[in-house]
Design a protein around this motif. Structure first.
Motif, mmCIF file in Angstrom:
data_model
loop_
_atom_site.group_PDB
_atom_site.id
_atom_site.type_symbol
_atom_site.label_atom_id
_atom_site.label_comp_id
_atom_site.label_asym_id
_atom_site.label_seq_id
_atom_site.Cartn_x
_atom_site.Cartn_y
_atom_site.Cartn_z
ATOM 1 N N PRO A 114 -10.498 -16.328 4.850
ATOM 2 C CA PRO A 114 -10.520 -15.391 3.729
ATOM 3 C C PRO A 114 -10.838 -16.101 2.419
ATOM 4 O O PRO A 114 -10.657 -17.304 2.288
ATOM 5 C CB PRO A 114 -9.095 -14.826 3.709
ATOM 6 C CG PRO A 114 -8.607 -15.025 5.102
ATOM 7 C CD PRO A 114 -9.247 -16.282 5.593
ATOM 8 N N VAL A 115 -11.278 -15.330 1.448
ATOM 9 C CA VAL A 115 -11.719 -15.915 0.191
ATOM 10 C C VAL A 115 -10.619 -16.618 -0.565
ATOM 11 O O VAL A 115 -10.861 -17.570 -1.257
ATOM 12 C CB VAL A 115 -12.270 -14.817 -0.730
ATOM 13 C CG1 VAL A 115 -13.564 -15.251 -1.317
ATOM 14 C CG2 VAL A 115 -12.409 -13.492 -0.077
ATOM 15 N N ALA A 116 -9.395 -16.127 -0.483
ATOM 16 C CA ALA A 116 -8.317 -16.710 -1.277
ATOM 17 C C ALA A 116 -6.988 -16.557 -0.548
ATOM 18 O O ALA A 116 -6.845 -15.696 0.313
ATOM 19 C CB ALA A 116 -8.243 -16.003 -2.630
ATOM 20 N N PRO A 117 -6.022 -17.407 -0.888
ATOM 21 C CA PRO A 117 -4.674 -17.229 -0.322
ATOM 22 C C PRO A 117 -4.075 -15.896 -0.758
ATOM 23 O O PRO A 117 -4.469 -15.317 -1.761
ATOM 24 C CB PRO A 117 -3.890 -18.403 -0.924
ATOM 25 C CG PRO A 117 -4.922 -19.398 -1.332
ATOM 26 C CD PRO A 117 -6.122 -18.598 -1.725
ATOM 27 N N LEU A 118 -3.107 -15.438 0.007
ATOM 28 C CA LEU A 118 -2.462 -14.163 -0.295
ATOM 29 C C LEU A 118 -1.649 -14.236 -1.583
ATOM 30 O O LEU A 118 -1.042 -15.264 -1.897
ATOM 31 C CB LEU A 118 -1.533 -13.766 0.857
ATOM 32 C CG LEU A 118 -2.219 -13.284 2.130
ATOM 33 C CD1 LEU A 118 -1.278 -13.406 3.319
ATOM 34 C CD2 LEU A 118 -2.691 -11.852 1.973
ATOM 35 N N VAL A 119 -1.662 -13.132 -2.312
ATOM 36 C CA VAL A 119 -0.831 -13.015 -3.506
ATOM 37 C C VAL A 119 0.462 -12.284 -3.129
ATOM 38 O O VAL A 119 0.612 -11.792 -2.018
ATOM 39 C CB VAL A 119 -1.573 -12.245 -4.622
ATOM 40 C CG1 VAL A 119 -2.800 -13.026 -5.063
ATOM 41 C CG2 VAL A 119 -1.982 -10.856 -4.145
ATOM 42 N N GLN A 120 1.382 -12.189 -4.052
ATOM 43 C CA GLN A 120 2.666 -11.547 -3.795
ATOM 44 C C GLN A 120 2.483 -10.084 -3.419
ATOM 45 O O GLN A 120 1.709 -9.363 -4.048
ATOM 46 C CB GLN A 120 3.561 -11.642 -5.036
ATOM 47 C CG GLN A 120 4.960 -11.077 -4.833
ATOM 48 C CD GLN A 120 5.792 -11.154 -6.102
ATOM 49 O OE1 GLN A 120 5.313 -10.855 -7.176
ATOM 50 N NE2 GLN A 120 7.042 -11.566 -5.960
ATOM 51 N N ALA A 121 3.174 -9.659 -2.359
ATOM 52 C CA ALA A 121 3.175 -8.242 -1.991
ATOM 53 C C ALA A 121 4.007 -7.489 -3.018
ATOM 54 O O ALA A 121 5.128 -7.891 -3.331
ATOM 55 C CB ALA A 121 3.768 -8.065 -0.589
ATOM 56 N N THR A 122 3.454 -6.432 -3.564
ATOM 57 C CA THR A 122 4.145 -5.746 -4.667
ATOM 58 C C THR A 122 4.438 -4.276 -4.407
ATOM 59 O O THR A 122 5.250 -3.680 -5.105
ATOM 60 C CB THR A 122 3.293 -5.827 -5.957
ATOM 61 O OG1 THR A 122 2.000 -5.246 -5.706
ATOM 62 C CG2 THR A 122 3.112 -7.264 -6.410
ATOM 63 N N SER A 123 3.797 -3.683 -3.409
ATOM 64 C CA SER A 123 3.908 -2.235 -3.259
ATOM 65 C C SER A 123 4.489 -1.856 -1.898
ATOM 66 O O SER A 123 3.869 -2.095 -0.860
ATOM 67 C CB SER A 123 2.526 -1.588 -3.437
ATOM 68 O OG SER A 123 2.618 -0.188 -3.330
ATOM 69 N N PHE A 124 5.699 -1.256 -1.918
ATOM 70 C CA PHE A 124 6.291 -0.731 -0.695
ATOM 71 C C PHE A 124 7.356 0.290 -1.087
ATOM 72 O O PHE A 124 7.793 0.353 -2.237
ATOM 73 C CB PHE A 124 6.882 -1.842 0.182
ATOM 74 C CG PHE A 124 8.030 -2.606 -0.424
ATOM 75 C CD1 PHE A 124 9.339 -2.381 -0.013
ATOM 76 C CD2 PHE A 124 7.815 -3.580 -1.395
ATOM 77 C CE1 PHE A 124 10.399 -3.093 -0.553
ATOM 78 C CE2 PHE A 124 8.870 -4.303 -1.932
ATOM 79 C CZ PHE A 124 10.162 -4.059 -1.521
ATOM 80 N N THR A 125 7.756 1.112 -0.126
ATOM 81 C CA THR A 125 8.731 2.167 -0.385
ATOM 82 C C THR A 125 9.868 2.102 0.621
ATOM 83 O O THR A 125 9.708 1.583 1.735
ATOM 84 C CB THR A 125 8.084 3.560 -0.322
ATOM 85 O OG1 THR A 125 7.547 3.773 1.003
ATOM 86 C CG2 THR A 125 6.964 3.689 -1.348
ATOM 87 N N LEU A 126 11.021 2.650 0.225
ATOM 88 C CA LEU A 126 12.188 2.751 1.101
ATOM 89 C C LEU A 126 12.548 4.217 1.260
ATOM 90 O O LEU A 126 12.437 5.002 0.322
ATOM 91 C CB LEU A 126 13.386 2.013 0.493
ATOM 92 C CG LEU A 126 13.198 0.556 0.070
ATOM 93 C CD1 LEU A 126 14.481 0.033 -0.558
ATOM 94 C CD2 LEU A 126 12.794 -0.306 1.256
ATOM 95 N N LYS A 127 13.003 4.580 2.475
ATOM 96 C CA LYS A 127 13.395 5.965 2.710
ATOM 97 C C LYS A 127 14.456 6.033 3.803
ATOM 98 O O LYS A 127 14.332 5.397 4.843
ATOM 99 C CB LYS A 127 12.173 6.798 3.130
ATOM 100 C CG LYS A 127 12.476 8.274 3.330
ATOM 101 C CD LYS A 127 11.216 9.034 3.728
ATOM 102 C CE LYS A 127 11.507 10.520 3.933
ATOM 103 N NZ LYS A 127 10.285 11.267 4.325
#
Length: 224
Positions: A114-127
């Motif tokens: 891949p072009v770049a290393p992964l950045v911080q995961a920022t988007s998720f939800t809880l239910k």
């Protein structure tokens, strides 16, 4: 540059071949603690899952369809455990085929980096679900980083300062609170049998062939 993953060809193995493959994991991943310090499943858990599967297979072979449900249950449990271990090995090996081989898994064919290393995961939800003490985590898909797997850490009752992942192992300050993991590659995580009235903190992260993302900022929800 080109990188490699753990092959998931064990999903197509016969029962005998799967048993032999599990022996390779026991002699590889679980005998090289310096390289693989924190597998998501202990050796005792893995041996138990393997034994349950083999015993169920013997029963199914002997008694036929009346033992099919038990056989499939133990098979699915073992495959799920191997999937988690493969994700863990990928997070440690970061494309190094020699480390993948050391673990007992087979390295995949070379694939573009891949072009770049992964950045911080920022988007998720809880239910909360309709089931008592159950919370579902849904992670927004990450794109443009090649094939990715999604992980989640559930911490009981407290937010942890400086929680991080280094070489596939969790590090944090202070004592060890009750933790749960979901390393299945799916973006949907289900945490069941949580304690009613207790607040749980959830962190997500993403793994691809070259990096492990930093853990997200936590979201919290009380089990009900």
């Amino acid at each position: 540059m080109r990188i490699r993953f753990c092959r998931l060809n064990f999903r197509q193995f016969t029962a005998t071949a799967l048993d032999t493959f599990c022996e390779l994991i026991l002699g590889g991943l679980y005998q090289n603690a310096a390289t693989f310090p924190a597998p998501p499943h202990s050796q005792v858990e893995f041996v138990a899952a393997k034994s349950n599967f083999i015993n169920a297979f013997v029963e199914y072979t002997k008694y036929g369809p009346s033992k099919l449900t038990e056989f499939m249950t133990t098979y699915n449990a073992l495959i799920a455990m191997l999937n988690s271990l493969a994700i863990y090995v990928d997070s440690v090996a970061l494309g190094d085929a020699s480390k993948i081989v050391l673990s007992g898994f087979d390295p995949s064919k070379e694939t573009p980096q891949p072009v770049a290393p992964l950045v911080q995961a920022t988007s998720f939800t809880l239910k909360r679900t309709e089931n008592t003490g159950e919370i579902v985590v849904n992670i927004t898909p990450v794109s443009n980083f090649g094939v990715v797997h999604y992980g989640c850490v559930c911490v009981e009752g407290t937010d942890i300062v400086d929680l991080s992942i280094i070489n596939g192992q969790l590090f944090f300050q202070g004592g060890t609170p009750p933790l749960r993991y979901d390393l299945n590659k799916s973006r949907r995580k289900v945490f069941s049998n949580l304690k009613i009235g207790v607040v749980y903190y959830f962190y997500v992260f993403v793994v691809n062939s070259v990096s492990v993302s930093p853990l997200s900022i936590p979201l919290k929800l009380m089990a009900a």
